[in-house]
Design a protein around this motif. Sequence first.
Motif, PDB file in Angstrom:
ATOM      1  N   SER B 226     -20.923 -23.530  11.061  1.00 37.93           N
ATOM      2  CA  SER B 226     -20.450 -22.959  12.682  1.00 37.93           C
ATOM      3  C   SER B 226     -21.715 -21.658  13.228  1.00 37.93           C
ATOM      4  O   SER B 226     -21.790 -22.516  14.246  1.00 37.93           O
ATOM      5  CB  SER B 226     -19.421 -22.469  12.620  1.00 37.93           C
ATOM      6  N   LEU B 227     -21.773 -21.575  12.409  1.00 33.79           N
ATOM      7  CA  LEU B 227     -23.429 -20.746  12.785  1.00 33.79           C
ATOM      8  C   LEU B 227     -24.351 -20.884  14.085  1.00 33.79           C
ATOM      9  O   LEU B 227     -25.076 -20.298  15.084  1.00 33.79           O
ATOM     10  CB  LEU B 227     -23.681 -19.230  11.845  1.00 33.79           C
ATOM     11  N   LEU B 228     -24.704 -22.099  13.589  1.00 36.35           N
ATOM     12  CA  LEU B 228     -25.235 -22.660  14.458  1.00 36.35           C
ATOM     13  C   LEU B 228     -25.146 -23.122  15.856  1.00 36.35           C
ATOM     14  O   LEU B 228     -25.142 -23.514  17.294  1.00 36.35           O
ATOM     15  CB  LEU B 228     -26.546 -24.388  14.331  1.00 36.35           C
ATOM     16  N   TYR B 229     -23.853 -23.221  15.816  1.00 32.95           N
ATOM     17  CA  TYR B 229     -23.243 -23.305  17.584  1.00 32.95           C
ATOM     18  C   TYR B 229     -22.939 -21.356  18.046  1.00 32.95           C
ATOM     19  O   TYR B 229     -23.107 -21.410  19.137  1.00 32.95           O
ATOM     20  CB  TYR B 229     -21.647 -23.251  17.318  1.00 32.95           C
ATOM     21  N   PHE B 230     -23.516 -20.462  18.194  1.00 37.29           N
ATOM     22  CA  PHE B 230     -23.929 -19.687  18.656  1.00 37.29           C
ATOM     23  C   PHE B 230     -25.702 -19.698  18.943  1.00 37.29           C
ATOM     24  O   PHE B 230     -26.328 -20.046  17.754  1.00 37.29           O
ATOM     25  CB  PHE B 230     -23.733 -18.432  17.308  1.00 37.29           C
ATOM     26  N   VAL B 231     -25.218 -19.147  19.849  1.00 35.27           N
ATOM     27  CA  VAL B 231     -26.760 -18.934  21.311  1.00 35.27           C
ATOM     28  C   VAL B 231     -26.764 -17.557  21.344  1.00 35.27           C
ATOM     29  O   VAL B 231     -26.371 -17.451  21.800  1.00 35.27           O
ATOM     30  CB  VAL B 231     -26.346 -19.975  22.016  1.00 35.27           C
ATOM     31  N   PRO B 232     -27.962 -16.939  20.552  1.00 40.70           N
ATOM     32  CA  PRO B 232     -27.949 -14.983  20.985  1.00 40.70           C
ATOM     33  C   PRO B 232     -28.599 -15.568  22.391  1.00 40.70           C
ATOM     34  O   PRO B 232     -29.618 -16.778  22.804  1.00 40.70           O
ATOM     35  CB  PRO B 232     -28.628 -14.800  20.005  1.00 40.70           C
ATOM     36  N   GLN B 233     -27.677 -14.757  22.712  1.00 40.41           N
ATOM     37  CA  GLN B 233     -28.625 -14.497  24.470  1.00 40.41           C
ATOM     38  C   GLN B 233     -30.007 -12.800  24.559  1.00 40.41           C
ATOM     39  O   GLN B 233     -30.317 -12.529  25.027  1.00 40.41           O
ATOM     40  CB  GLN B 233     -26.782 -13.879  25.358  1.00 40.41           C
ATOM     41  N   GLU B 234     -29.754 -12.010  23.435  1.00 37.04           N
ATOM     42  CA  GLU B 234     -30.928 -11.357  22.979  1.00 37.04           C
ATOM     43  C   GLU B 234     -31.370 -11.360  21.796  1.00 37.04           C
ATOM     44  O   GLU B 234     -30.643 -11.589  20.036  1.00 37.04           O
ATOM     45  CB  GLU B 234     -30.021  -9.902  22.941  1.00 37.04           C
ATOM     46  N   HIS B 235     -32.405 -10.883  21.004  1.00 38.61           N
ATOM     47  CA  HIS B 235     -33.350 -10.978  19.851  1.00 38.61           C
ATOM     48  C   HIS B 235     -32.798 -10.556  18.897  1.00 38.61           C
ATOM     49  O   HIS B 235     -32.331 -10.605  17.982  1.00 38.61           O
ATOM     50  CB  HIS B 235     -34.322 -10.650  20.238  1.00 38.61           C
ATOM     51  N   GLY B 236     -32.392  -8.903  19.658  1.00 36.66           N
ATOM     52  CA  GLY B 236     -31.582  -8.123  17.970  1.00 36.66           C
ATOM     53  C   GLY B 236     -30.162  -9.476  17.672  1.00 36.66           C
ATOM     54  O   GLY B 236     -30.003  -8.827  16.375  1.00 36.66           O
ATOM     55  N   ASP B 237     -29.664  -9.920  18.367  1.00 36.82           N
ATOM     56  CA  ASP B 237     -28.312 -10.669  17.837  1.00 36.82           C
ATOM     57  C   ASP B 237     -28.935 -11.397  16.628  1.00 36.82           C
ATOM     58  O   ASP B 237     -28.179 -11.203  15.903  1.00 36.82           O
ATOM     59  CB  ASP B 237     -26.949 -11.186  19.013  1.00 36.82           C
ATOM     60  N   ALA B 238     -30.403 -11.801  17.037  1.00 35.95           N
ATOM     61  CA  ALA B 238     -30.542 -13.139  16.558  1.00 35.95           C
ATOM     62  C   ALA B 238     -30.555 -12.387  14.856  1.00 35.95           C
ATOM     63  O   ALA B 238     -30.562 -12.792  14.157  1.00 35.95           O
ATOM     64  CB  ALA B 238     -31.427 -14.174  17.486  1.00 35.95           C
ATOM     65  N   GLU B 239     -31.690 -11.265  14.952  1.00 37.37           N
ATOM     66  CA  GLU B 239     -31.558 -10.918  13.993  1.00 37.37           C
ATOM     67  C   GLU B 239     -30.886 -10.283  13.255  1.00 37.37           C
ATOM     68  O   GLU B 239     -30.929 -10.364  11.518  1.00 37.37           O
ATOM     69  CB  GLU B 239     -32.541  -9.626  14.737  1.00 37.37           C
ATOM     70  N   VAL B 240     -29.708  -9.433  13.750  1.00 41.33           N
ATOM     71  CA  VAL B 240     -28.362  -8.952  12.942  1.00 41.33           C
ATOM     72  C   VAL B 240     -27.710  -9.987  12.170  1.00 41.33           C
ATOM     73  O   VAL B 240     -27.562 -10.357  11.566  1.00 41.33           O
ATOM     74  CB  VAL B 240     -27.647  -8.799  14.242  1.00 41.33           C
ATOM     75  N   VAL B 241     -27.963 -11.710  12.914  1.00 40.78           N
ATOM     76  CA  VAL B 241     -26.888 -12.526  12.470  1.00 40.78           C
ATOM     77  C   VAL B 241     -27.273 -12.993  10.681  1.00 40.78           C
ATOM     78  O   VAL B 241     -27.263 -13.067  10.074  1.00 40.78           O
ATOM     79  CB  VAL B 241     -27.154 -13.506  13.156  1.00 40.78           C
ATOM     80  N   ALA B 242     -29.134 -13.478  11.139  1.00 44.60           N
ATOM     81  CA  ALA B 242     -29.992 -13.809  10.234  1.00 44.60           C
ATOM     82  C   ALA B 242     -29.749 -12.558   8.832  1.00 44.60           C
ATOM     83  O   ALA B 242     -29.907 -13.051   7.382  1.00 44.60           O
ATOM     84  CB  ALA B 242     -31.672 -13.936  10.931  1.00 44.60           C
ATOM     85  N   GLU B 243     -29.445 -11.710   9.550  1.00 46.02           N
ATOM     86  CA  GLU B 243     -29.941 -10.396   8.155  1.00 46.02           C
ATOM     87  C   GLU B 243     -28.082 -10.255   7.415  1.00 46.02           C
ATOM     88  O   GLU B 243     -28.426 -10.247   6.246  1.00 46.02           O
ATOM     89  CB  GLU B 243     -30.576  -8.925   9.013  1.00 46.02           C
ATOM     90  N   ARG B 244     -27.588 -10.574   8.335  1.00 44.86           N
ATOM     91  CA  ARG B 244     -25.662 -10.253   7.320  1.00 44.86           C
ATOM     92  C   ARG B 244     -26.284 -11.544   6.661  1.00 44.86           C
ATOM     93  O   ARG B 244     -25.219 -11.594   5.769  1.00 44.86           O
ATOM     94  CB  ARG B 244     -25.066 -10.309   8.057  1.00 44.86           C
ATOM     95  N   VAL B 245     -26.734 -13.157   7.037  1.00 46.41           N
ATOM     96  CA  VAL B 245     -26.598 -14.407   6.365  1.00 46.41           C
ATOM     97  C   VAL B 245     -27.009 -13.735   4.977  1.00 46.41           C
ATOM     98  O   VAL B 245     -27.185 -14.868   4.410  1.00 46.41           O
ATOM     99  CB  VAL B 245     -27.603 -15.573   7.045  1.00 46.41           C
ATOM    100  N   MET B 246     -28.768 -12.935   4.625  1.00 41.91           N
ATOM    101  CA  MET B 246     -29.114 -13.088   3.833  1.00 41.91           C
ATOM    102  C   MET B 246     -28.483 -12.965   2.495  1.00 41.91           C
ATOM    103  O   MET B 246     -29.138 -13.782   1.446  1.00 41.91           O
ATOM    104  CB  MET B 246     -30.604 -12.185   4.111  1.00 41.91           C
ATOM    105  N   PRO B 247     -27.890 -11.729   2.143  1.00 47.49           N
ATOM    106  CA  PRO B 247     -27.279 -11.857   1.212  1.00 47.49           C
ATOM    107  C   PRO B 247     -26.854 -12.975   0.208  1.00 47.49           C
ATOM    108  O   PRO B 247     -26.877 -12.875  -1.167  1.00 47.49           O
ATOM    109  CB  PRO B 247     -26.300 -11.000   1.310  1.00 47.49           C
ATOM    110  N   ARG B 248     -26.217 -14.611   1.475  1.00 45.13           N
ATOM    111  CA  ARG B 248     -25.856 -15.214   0.642  1.00 45.13           C
ATOM    112  C   ARG B 248     -27.075 -16.269  -0.080  1.00 45.13           C
ATOM    113  O   ARG B 248     -26.158 -17.020  -0.661  1.00 45.13           O
ATOM    114  CB  ARG B 248     -25.239 -16.153   1.336  1.00 45.13           C
ATOM    115  N   LEU B 249     -27.886 -15.911   0.315  1.00 49.75           N
ATOM    116  CA  LEU B 249     -29.000 -16.778  -0.572  1.00 49.75           C
ATOM    117  C   LEU B 249     -28.926 -16.380  -2.883  1.00 49.75           C
ATOM    118  O   LEU B 249     -29.356 -16.616  -2.850  1.00 49.75           O
ATOM    119  CB  LEU B 249     -30.609 -16.013   0.328  1.00 49.75           C
TER     120      LEU B 249
END
Lengths: 445, 626
Positions: B226-249
């Motif tokens: 579902s996170l593909l429905y999140f459209v970041p408005q700031e570069h920082g937000d995109a980084e935060v989300v990507a970083e928070r997803v990393m542990p799932r790897l």
Amino acid sequence: MLSGFFIFNAKGEVLISRLYRNDIKRSLSDLFRIQVVSSTDVRSPITQISGSTAFFHIKHENIYLVAVSKLNVNSAIVFEFLGRVALIGQSYFGRFDEAAVKANFTLVYELMDEICDFGFPQITEPEALKMYITTEGVKSEKAVLEMGKQIAIQATGAVSWRRPDIKYRKNEAFIDVVESVNLLMSSKGNILRADVSGQVIMRAYLSGMPECKFGLNDRVAVEGGEHLGRIVPPTISSNKKGGSSTVDLDDAQFHQCVKLSGFEESRTITFVPPDGEFELMRYRSTNNVYLPFRVNAIVDEFADANHVNYKISVRSLYDAKTYGQNVVIRVPTPPSTNATKIKVTGGKAKYVGSENAIVWKIARFQGGQEYVITCQAQQGESNSKKPWSRPPISMDFQVVMFTSSGLVVRFMKIFEKSNYQSVKWVRYLTKAGTYQISFLPPLQI
Amino acid sequence: MADAKFFTKGKVQELREELAAADKRDTKHTKKRIVLKKIVANMTMGNDMSPLFADVVAVMQAPMLEVKKMAYLYIVSYARSKPDLAKLTISAFERDLVDPNPLIRALALRTMGYMQVDKLIEALANALQKCLADKDAYVAKTAAISVIKLYTYDRDLAQRTGLIDKLRSLLNNENSMVVANAVAALSEIAEKTPDFDMRMDFTLSSKLLTAMNECSEWGQVYILESLLYFVPQEHGDAEVVAERVMPRLQHANSAVVLSAIRVVLYMTNYILKDDIVNSFFKRIGSPLVTLLHNGPEVQYVALRNIQLILQRKPDFLKNDIKVFFCKYNDPVYVKIAKLEIMFRLVTDDNIEQVLPELKEYATEIDVDFVRKSIRAIGKCAIKIESAADRCVTTLVDLIKTKVNYVVQESIVVIKDIFRRYPNKYEGIITTLCENLDSLDESEAKASMIWIIGHYSDRIENADELLSHFSDSFKDETSNVQLSLLTAVVKLFIKRPTKGQELLPKILKWSTEDVDNPDLRDRGFIYWRLLSTDPVAAKVIVFGDNPPITSEMENLPSQTLEELFLHISTLASIYHKTPQMFIGGLRQKKVEPSAAFVFVTSQPMADTWMAMFCKLKVVSIKNHLTF
């Protein structure tokens, strides 16, 4: 998501058919039988039929577990789900094969209704399921009615893999570190490739809701450094035997119960374990692989005299206190070998025509030892002399209390609110993956 | 319990009588249970049990869960064919829906949803009003999925009754499993409904990410998707989300890992700094490789996705080529997928390891795999000039094996090697010519004919060879005919005396006896060219061929872009966008926003350039060099 789930036997007969959505019909199962079960040449685990319909299948024992979807479904989720169905089946019936499915088909239907709703995988933890879906229908009936609420809370909760009311008189945890080491070495002893894949398997017999903390000699955790998954520069391990050496993991994956955010932040592995046996983690390592055996092979081919001479020595590189077992060395011989002369300094060796190899077995191989085989393979005269592809020498073995990656369990702490004492046991085992010694001159192509 | 005995064909009439008999004096319900098992077994075997509908409805109220569940299974299977009788079950369901036991309530709700019959759907809509708000998470999570059941059957009803809004509010539920199911339901609705607004803001995304920590593995996948429905408005937000997803790897479930990778790749569209983007690419490498320790099916999914990512980042995993070497017991689909990756990763540095592998594969059993391995050897020769000698030697060795398909495949790739390195390997032509008789595939024939024609001045008996091929001219496929026509023209130009006999024959056949307009046209062109200006003919016929490149066919960048949004799905396996094999789906796109950084495709870039003048042009140039 899934439109339906089927179980077929090896003949292609439907043992279980559960449709989750109306976009497919039961008769679709005929297509799978024709395209996959009766076909001798299946070239994908995914079979696409008429555009949007896709069959996903895995084989387990003598049955096919099959999912059907009409959407652009997440393929990994489908295969993981099918694998889970097999696991649940094993957990319930011991073996999950045609006989087990037939003997318990109503229970299988009940499970399929519970673990997947409208094609969305739901609760699939065997421990949670066993609380309310059981083989002894009548007995659990009352329990279900009385405890329904509690079960529902448990099954949808954050620790769905564990019941809260587990009790053991003696609290024990067994940890098995099992590695398989892969090697390709040239005849001169150069390592062309070496890597280790390992598993940590835990058997937990612990009461209550224990919180476990597990520690490895993980380089990053011990020395600090970069995150896992980033490219780690190769380091030279100076100290092989010393207790302070560390393991460099390329990557690790953990069981559902491990708190992943904790690992990402501080490399700590904390979890509330499921009851009984489970795979806690899986890992890979390619840096500093400690080889259990070194092999030196001198192979001389005398084309004129039609024979091949071998002198192969195998030395165990692990500690003298431990030992390897079921060590088997396969020395390939030319295709038309009709006589062999074999001499060994230990173990037993004989020529096995069906394998085109001299098979040398050493039941127990103490650390720091060396054995040598000297042998000759005589080729028969034949008109159509095929070129010999010289396949590599291969080894099979198990070495106890030794890890090729150098991984060591440093601690396993168990906290439980009743503060009981627990006993922990750790075992290590290294097995051969593909352990091969090539005696082709390198790059003779 | 040896229930296998129930798998014998039962007669409807007998089962009906047994069921009626079982209803009497069956205080423990064991008799009913046995008859129902027989009925379910017969359903499984494909025997029509629908005439028993009324009889089964009569026993579904038995207060024994096992009997109830079997009756439900039966009713669900036949409800659509017996809509009138299905109505009779409503009162029974309604009773269960108010049962104090949440498991019973959920079971009734779940089963009603499967009965896609008008009357029951209305009852379901009513029930959902209450069940979506059920305090028990088990019921609420079942209700969330039931909304899609309703929606699939009757979209209007779902909207009219406000159930979708209620479903949306479940995203705030305190139980993670309820949240995950609600997310899954909403995502599917969004996928099927063009005008459904599923966009999420940063706050909601963060909330979902927190809920994910407590979810089952499947729930984690639903949330990640579902996170593909999140459209970041700031570069920082995109980084935060990507970083928070990393542990799932590091999760053991490959679906969690791959879905997390999908999120990370999606977020890179909104991250400005190249080094951050690159570091994310680096960090997804190892977990992807680790997936190769799963079963072959999951490996296959991982490999197909790695192929996609390599098209965008060719140097991704360049140090890991060894893990893609085929194991002898890999299933053939895994081998073929690995082979493509090996080719993409092969370089000057590792060709020494790759070539012996490829040579070994070329001697395996599976014909298709062998052919692809030979093709890979040929492509290596074309891609890596320093290794061309060794590749050619390998191919010649393979031809000497005389295995029919090995020879043919080798000849096809050698033709390309000749084109890539003119005047270098013609010495091996003799070896090739020894195998003319074994050629029976059109592509191999056409390639061999091309070689003979092109080097007709060096092959002493070129005229004999071509004449040999032309004996069966009219039975050949069109590519062989075309190749033969051109080859004979070349022969004639180089050695007029040798070709003068064959040429008129071939020209006549091409222009008069064959129906293929391409062949006829080409025949006429050569004919007129040769008769008007032989010098010009030579220039044209022996004109420079376009250079052969080694690159694998890459997907168009727009398709690739879209497939990145479908990592791990069927689309990523087929390498086709979902619209190409499923109708009625909403196309997934990277939504433009203030934070959007465009990456590859020029046409898209142009459109968006116009829309967002603020974009940094610098980063465009860097990205475009991929």
